[in-house]
Write a protein that holds these residues in place. Structure first.
Motif, PDB file in Angstrom:
ATOM      1  N   PHE A   1      12.176   1.361   0.687  1.00 44.05           N
ATOM      2  CA  PHE A   1      11.706   2.717   0.442  1.00 44.05           C
ATOM      3  C   PHE A   1      12.177   3.625   1.560  1.00 44.05           C
ATOM      4  O   PHE A   1      12.497   3.169   2.659  1.00 44.05           O
ATOM      5  CB  PHE A   1      10.173   2.769   0.300  1.00 44.05           C
ATOM      6  CG  PHE A   1       9.426   2.224   1.481  1.00 44.05           C
ATOM      7  CD1 PHE A   1       9.064   3.046   2.536  1.00 44.05           C
ATOM      8  CD2 PHE A   1       9.082   0.877   1.530  1.00 44.05           C
ATOM      9  CE1 PHE A   1       8.371   2.537   3.633  1.00 44.05           C
ATOM     10  CE2 PHE A   1       8.396   0.362   2.619  1.00 44.05           C
ATOM     11  CZ  PHE A   1       8.038   1.195   3.673  1.00 44.05           C
TER      12      PHE A   1
ATOM     13  N   SER B   1       9.088   6.887  -0.724  1.00 45.62           N
ATOM     14  CA  SER B   1       9.681   6.981  -2.053  1.00 45.62           C
ATOM     15  C   SER B   1      10.705   5.862  -2.204  1.00 45.62           C
ATOM     16  O   SER B   1      11.370   5.491  -1.247  1.00 45.62           O
ATOM     17  CB  SER B   1      10.337   8.354  -2.260  1.00 45.62           C
ATOM     18  OG  SER B   1      11.356   8.562  -1.310  1.00 45.62           O
TER      19      SER B   1
ATOM     20  N   ASP C   1       6.061   4.535  -3.986  1.00 49.00           N
ATOM     21  CA  ASP C   1       5.869   5.984  -3.870  1.00 49.00           C
ATOM     22  C   ASP C   1       4.445   6.221  -3.411  1.00 49.00           C
ATOM     23  O   ASP C   1       3.505   5.678  -4.010  1.00 49.00           O
ATOM     24  CB  ASP C   1       6.059   6.692  -5.222  1.00 49.00           C
ATOM     25  CG  ASP C   1       7.505   6.894  -5.582  1.00 49.00           C
ATOM     26  OD1 ASP C   1       8.366   6.858  -4.677  1.00 49.00           O
ATOM     27  OD2 ASP C   1       7.791   7.093  -6.773  1.00 49.00           O
TER      28      ASP C   1
ATOM     29  N   ASN D   1       7.055   0.926  -7.945  1.00 48.84           N
ATOM     30  CA  ASN D   1       8.124   1.248  -8.894  1.00 48.84           C
ATOM     31  C   ASN D   1       9.079   0.088  -9.136  1.00 48.84           C
ATOM     32  O   ASN D   1       9.860   0.135 -10.079  1.00 48.84           O
ATOM     33  CB  ASN D   1       8.936   2.443  -8.388  1.00 48.84           C
ATOM     34  CG  ASN D   1       8.107   3.703  -8.368  1.00 48.84           C
ATOM     35  OD1 ASN D   1       7.309   3.950  -9.254  1.00 48.84           O
ATOM     36  ND2 ASN D   1       8.286   4.502  -7.335  1.00 48.84           N
TER      37      ASN D   1
END
Length: 148
Positions: free
Chosen positions: A63, A82, A86, A111
């Motif tokens: 991330f 992100s 996230d 994610n």
């Protein structure tokens, strides 16, 4: 409840004053030196970097971490994340006896497709994996603080 949404809270008592703990925590690029699950931190600029983590389970998570708040007087460090995750994470440091209480809060949505696919049956395992990572981080930072 979103099965891919997680809230984590950890409290670490550390045997060093808040200023020393803050100095260690604000240098994210050094985390791999003392936190073995933080495999790599690649700076992008002065306030962001790409972080790759891996705990006990055989998958990496990557991330981008971007600094949101850096307040040494309040003892607060906060990032936005992100990528495979996230959300946000925050360290809050307070004096506690002869050391520091470090409170780590994290609120994220996952994610990564593999983890989303196994969200329901894997949730207890994912949470346990996070606890193991945090336990290792506390131990690693405790040892690191003794050397600086």
């Amino acid at each position: 409840m979103d099965r891919n949404h997680y809230r984590f809270l950890a409290r670490w008592w550390l045997p060093a004053p808040p200023t020393a703990v803050y100095r260690a925590l604000e240098r994210a690029e050094d985390y791999p030196r003392w936190w073995r699950q933080v495999r790599e931190v690649t700076p992008i600029d002065d306030t962001a970097g790409v972080v790759r983590i891996r705990s006990l389970l055989p998958y990496d998570m990557t991330f981008t971490a971007r600094e949101v708040r850096r307040d040494p007087h309040a003892g607060v460090l906060e990032i936005r994340m992100s990528g495979d995750l996230d959300g946000w994470a925050r360290w809050t440091l307070t004096p506690d006896g002869t050391g520091t209480l470090a409170r780590y809060e994290q609120v994220v949505d996952v994610n990564k497709p593999l983890l989303r696919r196994f969200a329901v049956p894997g949730r207890p395992v994912f949470r346990a994996n996070h606890r193991l990572m945090m336990r290792a981080g506390r131990r690693g930072l405790t040892a690191y603080l003794r050397t600086v």
